[in-house]
Design a protein around this motif. Structure first.
Motif, PDB file in Angstrom:
ATOM      1  N   TYR A 128       1.107  -1.117  -0.007  1.00 43.07           N
ATOM      2  CA  TYR A 128       0.007   0.133  -0.136  1.00 43.07           C
ATOM      3  C   TYR A 128       0.841   1.284  -0.023  1.00 43.07           C
ATOM      4  CZ  TYR A 128      -4.408  -2.537   0.715  1.00 43.07           C
ATOM      5  OH  TYR A 128      -5.514  -3.555   0.444  1.00 43.07           O
ATOM      6  N   LEU A 129       0.383   2.113  -0.704  1.00 40.49           N
ATOM      7  CA  LEU A 129       1.153   3.377  -0.812  1.00 40.49           C
ATOM      8  C   LEU A 129       0.702   4.322   0.497  1.00 40.49           C
ATOM      9  CD1 LEU A 129       0.175   4.366  -4.438  1.00 40.49           C
ATOM     10  CD2 LEU A 129       2.517   4.248  -3.535  1.00 40.49           C
ATOM     11  N   ALA A 130       2.157   5.064   1.020  1.00 39.99           N
ATOM     12  CA  ALA A 130       1.763   5.556   2.526  1.00 39.99           C
ATOM     13  C   ALA A 130       2.750   6.812   2.476  1.00 39.99           C
ATOM     14  CB  ALA A 130       2.129   4.567   3.221  1.00 39.99           C
ATOM     15  N   HIS A 131       2.380   7.479   3.259  1.00 43.48           N
ATOM     16  CA  HIS A 131       3.228   8.884   3.814  1.00 43.48           C
ATOM     17  C   HIS A 131       3.000   9.173   5.141  1.00 43.48           C
ATOM     18  CE1 HIS A 131       0.953  12.606   3.192  1.00 43.48           C
ATOM     19  NE2 HIS A 131       0.164  11.870   3.504  1.00 43.48           N
ATOM     20  N   ASN A 132       3.923   9.882   5.749  1.00 44.75           N
ATOM     21  CA  ASN A 132       3.796  10.733   6.831  1.00 44.75           C
ATOM     22  C   ASN A 132       3.646  12.136   6.644  1.00 44.75           C
ATOM     23  OD1 ASN A 132       6.686   8.732   7.507  1.00 44.75           O
ATOM     24  ND2 ASN A 132       4.746   8.227   8.630  1.00 44.75           N
ATOM     25  N   PRO A 133       2.546  12.931   7.168  1.00 51.82           N
ATOM     26  CA  PRO A 133       2.351  14.240   6.555  1.00 51.82           C
ATOM     27  C   PRO A 133       3.512  15.066   7.050  1.00 51.82           C
ATOM     28  CG  PRO A 133       0.489  13.222   7.707  1.00 51.82           C
ATOM     29  CD  PRO A 133       1.429  12.281   7.776  1.00 51.82           C
ATOM     30  N   GLU A 134       4.284  14.848   7.990  1.00 52.83           N
ATOM     31  CA  GLU A 134       5.335  15.746   8.145  1.00 52.83           C
ATOM     32  C   GLU A 134       6.463  15.500   7.416  1.00 52.83           C
ATOM     33  OE1 GLU A 134       5.737  12.231  11.009  1.00 52.83           O
ATOM     34  OE2 GLU A 134       4.247  13.556  10.307  1.00 52.83           O
ATOM     35  N   ARG A 135       6.563  14.435   6.307  1.00 53.40           N
ATOM     36  CA  ARG A 135       7.633  14.221   5.545  1.00 53.40           C
ATOM     37  C   ARG A 135       6.968  14.249   3.981  1.00 53.40           C
ATOM     38  NH1 ARG A 135       9.623   8.405   7.091  1.00 53.40           N
ATOM     39  NH2 ARG A 135      11.514   9.073   5.920  1.00 53.40           N
ATOM     40  N   SER A 136       7.595  14.662   3.052  1.00 53.91           N
ATOM     41  CA  SER A 136       7.323  14.895   1.968  1.00 53.91           C
ATOM     42  C   SER A 136       7.200  13.410   0.940  1.00 53.91           C
ATOM     43  CB  SER A 136       8.112  15.556   0.946  1.00 53.91           C
ATOM     44  OG  SER A 136       9.453  15.409   0.841  1.00 53.91           O
ATOM     45  N   LEU A 137       7.802  12.443   1.614  1.00 55.88           N
ATOM     46  CA  LEU A 137       8.233  11.261   0.801  1.00 55.88           C
ATOM     47  C   LEU A 137       6.738  10.210   0.887  1.00 55.88           C
ATOM     48  CD1 LEU A 137      11.372   9.983   2.895  1.00 55.88           C
ATOM     49  CD2 LEU A 137      11.278  10.618   0.241  1.00 55.88           C
ATOM     50  N   VAL A 138       6.914   9.533  -0.454  1.00 50.80           N
ATOM     51  CA  VAL A 138       5.960   8.663  -0.506  1.00 50.80           C
ATOM     52  C   VAL A 138       6.370   7.362  -0.591  1.00 50.80           C
ATOM     53  CG1 VAL A 138       3.687   7.781  -1.987  1.00 50.80           C
ATOM     54  CG2 VAL A 138       4.182  10.345  -1.592  1.00 50.80           C
ATOM     55  N   PHE A 139       5.849   6.248   0.058  1.00 53.53           N
ATOM     56  CA  PHE A 139       6.503   5.122   0.053  1.00 53.53           C
ATOM     57  C   PHE A 139       5.472   3.931   0.111  1.00 53.53           C
ATOM     58  CE2 PHE A 139       6.592   6.968   4.195  1.00 53.53           C
ATOM     59  CZ  PHE A 139       6.019   6.285   4.976  1.00 53.53           C
ATOM     60  N   THR A 140       5.952   2.952  -0.060  1.00 58.71           N
ATOM     61  CA  THR A 140       5.149   1.726   0.173  1.00 58.71           C
ATOM     62  C   THR A 140       5.192   0.829   1.514  1.00 58.71           C
ATOM     63  OG1 THR A 140       6.383  -0.033  -1.079  1.00 58.71           O
ATOM     64  CG2 THR A 140       4.731   1.281  -2.561  1.00 58.71           C
ATOM     65  N   VAL A 141       4.168   0.284   1.945  1.00 56.71           N
ATOM     66  CA  VAL A 141       4.442  -0.586   3.212  1.00 56.71           C
ATOM     67  C   VAL A 141       3.617  -1.938   2.851  1.00 56.71           C
ATOM     68  CG1 VAL A 141       4.288   1.128   4.636  1.00 56.71           C
ATOM     69  CG2 VAL A 141       2.162   0.321   4.039  1.00 56.71           C
ATOM     70  N   LYS A 142       3.843  -2.910   3.863  1.00 53.22           N
ATOM     71  CA  LYS A 142       3.358  -4.330   3.494  1.00 53.22           C
ATOM     72  C   LYS A 142       2.143  -4.352   3.616  1.00 53.22           C
ATOM     73  CE  LYS A 142       7.249  -7.351   4.307  1.00 53.22           C
ATOM     74  NZ  LYS A 142       8.036  -8.140   5.115  1.00 53.22           N
ATOM     75  N   GLU A 143       1.283  -5.292   2.927  1.00 55.26           N
ATOM     76  CA  GLU A 143      -0.128  -5.519   3.296  1.00 55.26           C
ATOM     77  C   GLU A 143      -0.566  -5.717   4.610  1.00 55.26           C
ATOM     78  OE1 GLU A 143      -4.193  -7.878   1.335  1.00 55.26           O
ATOM     79  OE2 GLU A 143      -1.879  -8.590   1.015  1.00 55.26           O
ATOM     80  N   ASP A 144       0.201  -6.298   5.575  1.00 54.34           N
ATOM     81  CA  ASP A 144      -0.013  -6.621   6.920  1.00 54.34           C
ATOM     82  C   ASP A 144      -0.221  -5.346   7.882  1.00 54.34           C
ATOM     83  OD1 ASP A 144       2.392  -5.954   7.274  1.00 54.34           O
ATOM     84  OD2 ASP A 144       3.007  -7.931   8.265  1.00 54.34           O
ATOM     85  N   VAL A 145       0.437  -4.393   7.355  1.00 54.67           N
ATOM     86  CA  VAL A 145       0.444  -2.983   8.062  1.00 54.67           C
ATOM     87  C   VAL A 145      -0.997  -2.344   7.833  1.00 54.67           C
ATOM     88  CG1 VAL A 145       1.009  -0.635   8.269  1.00 54.67           C
ATOM     89  CG2 VAL A 145       2.713  -2.627   7.840  1.00 54.67           C
ATOM     90  N   PHE A 146      -1.604  -2.513   6.507  1.00 43.66           N
ATOM     91  CA  PHE A 146      -2.970  -2.108   6.261  1.00 43.66           C
ATOM     92  C   PHE A 146      -3.981  -3.023   7.127  1.00 43.66           C
ATOM     93  CE2 PHE A 146      -6.890  -2.406   3.959  1.00 43.66           C
ATOM     94  CZ  PHE A 146      -7.103  -1.106   3.679  1.00 43.66           C
ATOM     95  N   GLN A 147      -3.698  -4.056   7.213  1.00 45.83           N
ATOM     96  CA  GLN A 147      -4.532  -5.233   7.752  1.00 45.83           C
ATOM     97  C   GLN A 147      -4.714  -4.626   9.147  1.00 45.83           C
ATOM     98  OE1 GLN A 147      -3.162  -8.995   6.711  1.00 45.83           O
ATOM     99  NE2 GLN A 147      -4.564  -8.930   4.743  1.00 45.83           N
ATOM    100  N   SER A 148      -3.629  -4.332   9.888  1.00 47.37           N
ATOM    101  CA  SER A 148      -3.260  -4.124  11.487  1.00 47.37           C
ATOM    102  C   SER A 148      -4.019  -2.834  11.572  1.00 47.37           C
ATOM    103  CB  SER A 148      -1.776  -3.932  11.733  1.00 47.37           C
ATOM    104  OG  SER A 148      -1.339  -5.078  11.798  1.00 47.37           O
ATOM    105  N   LEU A 149      -4.293  -1.883  10.724  1.00 48.00           N
ATOM    106  CA  LEU A 149      -4.940  -0.733  11.047  1.00 48.00           C
ATOM    107  C   LEU A 149      -6.339  -0.746  10.776  1.00 48.00           C
ATOM    108  CD1 LEU A 149      -2.370   1.973   9.772  1.00 48.00           C
ATOM    109  CD2 LEU A 149      -2.709   0.976  11.920  1.00 48.00           C
ATOM    110  N   SER A 150      -6.826  -1.943   9.885  1.00 49.07           N
ATOM    111  CA  SER A 150      -8.359  -2.013   9.618  1.00 49.07           C
ATOM    112  C   SER A 150      -8.990  -2.925  10.575  1.00 49.07           C
ATOM    113  CB  SER A 150      -8.242  -2.629   8.332  1.00 49.07           C
ATOM    114  OG  SER A 150      -7.522  -1.637   7.137  1.00 49.07           O
ATOM    115  N   GLU A 151      -8.317  -3.247  11.684  1.00 48.31           N
ATOM    116  CA  GLU A 151      -9.302  -4.081  12.548  1.00 48.31           C
ATOM    117  C   GLU A 151     -10.412  -3.442  13.103  1.00 48.31           C
ATOM    118  OE1 GLU A 151      -8.537  -7.228  13.011  1.00 48.31           O
ATOM    119  OE2 GLU A 151      -6.276  -7.503  12.684  1.00 48.31           O
ATOM    120  N   GLU A 152     -11.456  -4.434  13.448  1.00 52.41           N
ATOM    121  CA  GLU A 152     -12.812  -3.696  13.958  1.00 52.41           C
ATOM    122  C   GLU A 152     -12.265  -3.651  15.539  1.00 52.41           C
ATOM    123  OE1 GLU A 152     -15.556  -3.333  12.574  1.00 52.41           O
ATOM    124  OE2 GLU A 152     -14.798  -4.195  10.462  1.00 52.41           O
TER     125      GLU A 152
END
Length: 271
Positions: free
Chosen positions: A106-130
Motif C-alpha cells: 500500500y502507498l503511504a506517507h507521513n504528513p510531516e515528511r514529503s516522501l511517498v513510500f510503500t508498506v506491506k499489506e499486513d500494516v494495512f490489515q493491522s490498521l483495519s481491525e474492527e
C-alpha cells in the motif's frame, strides 16, 4: 530512515486509528491502555502491544516519490486508513496515512515528511481491525493477588477457598477442609476465560447460571461471575457491571471443577 513511523513505545500516550467505518481512540493510563471510543472500557493490552510492535518494526518497502506533491494520484489526499500517535511532552501527533493498493503493498506517507513510500499489506490489515480487536476480552477482571476468598458454586456443589499469603486453603466441602488447593488447577482456568463475543446490551434477562464464581477482594468487596449453557451457546456475565457475552465450549468445560481435582493430595495445612 526506512521506519514507516518514528516513535518510542515507552513515550506513547495515545493512539487514534481512523478508517472509513470507525475511529478507534486509545489512551495510556498508568501501565494500562484504555479504549476511549467508540466504546469506553479497558482495552485488550496484548492487542495494543501487538499493534505498536507492528508499527515499530515495519519498514518502507519502496520509495515512490520524494516530493509527495500529487497525493491524489496515490490515494493519499483522502487516506484509506490512518494512525496518529501522541508522544509524551509533544503537542503534535506522529501520523501514518495509507492510500491506494499497489500490488501486494500500500502507498503511504507521513504528513510531516514529503516522501511517498510503500508498506506491506499486513500494516494495512493491522490498521483495519474492527474495534472488537481492541476491547478487553477477559471475563474475570481481577488479579489473583487482590483476592482473599473464592467460591465456586455449581448445581449441586460448592467449593470455598481462602487465601493465606501465597497459598489457597479449602474451607468447603468439609471432607477436604484445610487441604491446600493448587492455584494452577483452578485459578488459571478461571483467569484465562475470554469472551468470544460481547453483547452491547446489558439490560436483557440472563438465564439461571450453571456455575457462579464469587471473589472477595482485600477491600472486602465482592464480585460475581456467572456462566450458563443456553441452547448451543455458552454465556458468561460479570454481575457487577452487567457485561456479558459468549464463551467457547472448551472454556466452559474447564471451569466445571471438582474439589478432588484441585487439592494437594492428602497434605493438610499445618497449624
Amino acid at each position: 530512515s526506512k521506519k514507516i513511523l518514528m516513535f518510542e513505545r515507552s513515550q506513547v500516550l495515545a493512539i487514534e486509528i481512523t478508517a472509513p467505518t470507525q475511529q478507534v481512540h486509545l489512551t495510556k493510563q498508568g501501565d494500562n491502555w484504555v479504549l476511549e471510543s467508540p466504546i469506553q472500557e479497558k482495552a485488550d493490552q496484548s492487542s495494543v502491544s501487538s499493534l505498536l510492535s507492528k508499527l515499530e518494526f515495519a519498514e518502507v518497502q519502496e520509495f515512490v516519490s520524494e516530493t509527495g506533491e500529487d497525493l491524489r494520484t496515490h490515494g493519499l489526499e483522502r487516506p484509506s486508513v490512518s494512525i496518529r500517535i501522541q508522544h509524551q511532552n509533544e503537542d503534535n501527533w506522529r501520523t501514518l496515512e495509507l492510500g491506494n493498493r499497489q500490488g501486494e503493498t500500500y502507498l503511504a506517507h507521513n504528513p510531516e515528511r514529503s516522501l511517498v513510500f510503500t508498506v506491506k499489506e499486513d500494516v494495512f490489515q493491522s490498521l483495519s481491525e474492527e474495534v472488537w480487536q481492541y476491547r478487553d476480552k477477559d471475563v474475570v477482571d481481577v488479579e489473583q493477588d487482590e483476592v482473599t476468598q473464592l467460591t465456586i458454586l455449581g448445581d449441586e456443589s460448592e467449593i470455598a477457598l481462602r487465601r493465606e499469603e501465597s497459598k489457597w486453603i479449602v474451607e468447603k466441602p468439609g471432607e477436604q477442609k484445610d487441604k491446600e488447593a493448587l492455584s494452577y488447577k483452578f485459578w488459571y482456568p478461571i483467569d484465562d476465560l475470554k469472551f468470544e463475543s460481547i453483547e452491547n446490551s446489558t439490560s436483557s434477562e440472563f438465564p439461571e447460571p450453571d456455575i457462579s464464581v464469587v471473589v472477595t477482594l482485600k477491600d472486602g468487596s465482592t464480585r460475581t461471575f456467572e456462566f450458563v449453557k443456553n441452547g448451543d451457546q455458552y454465556l458468561a456475565r460479570r454481575v457487577d457491571s452487567g457485561r456479558r457475552g459468549t464463551l467457547s465450549q472448551e472454556s466452559f468445560e474447564k471451569i466445571q471443577l471438582r474439589v478432588e481435582d484441585i487439592v494437594e493430595a492428602d497434605v493438610p495445612v499445618a497449624g
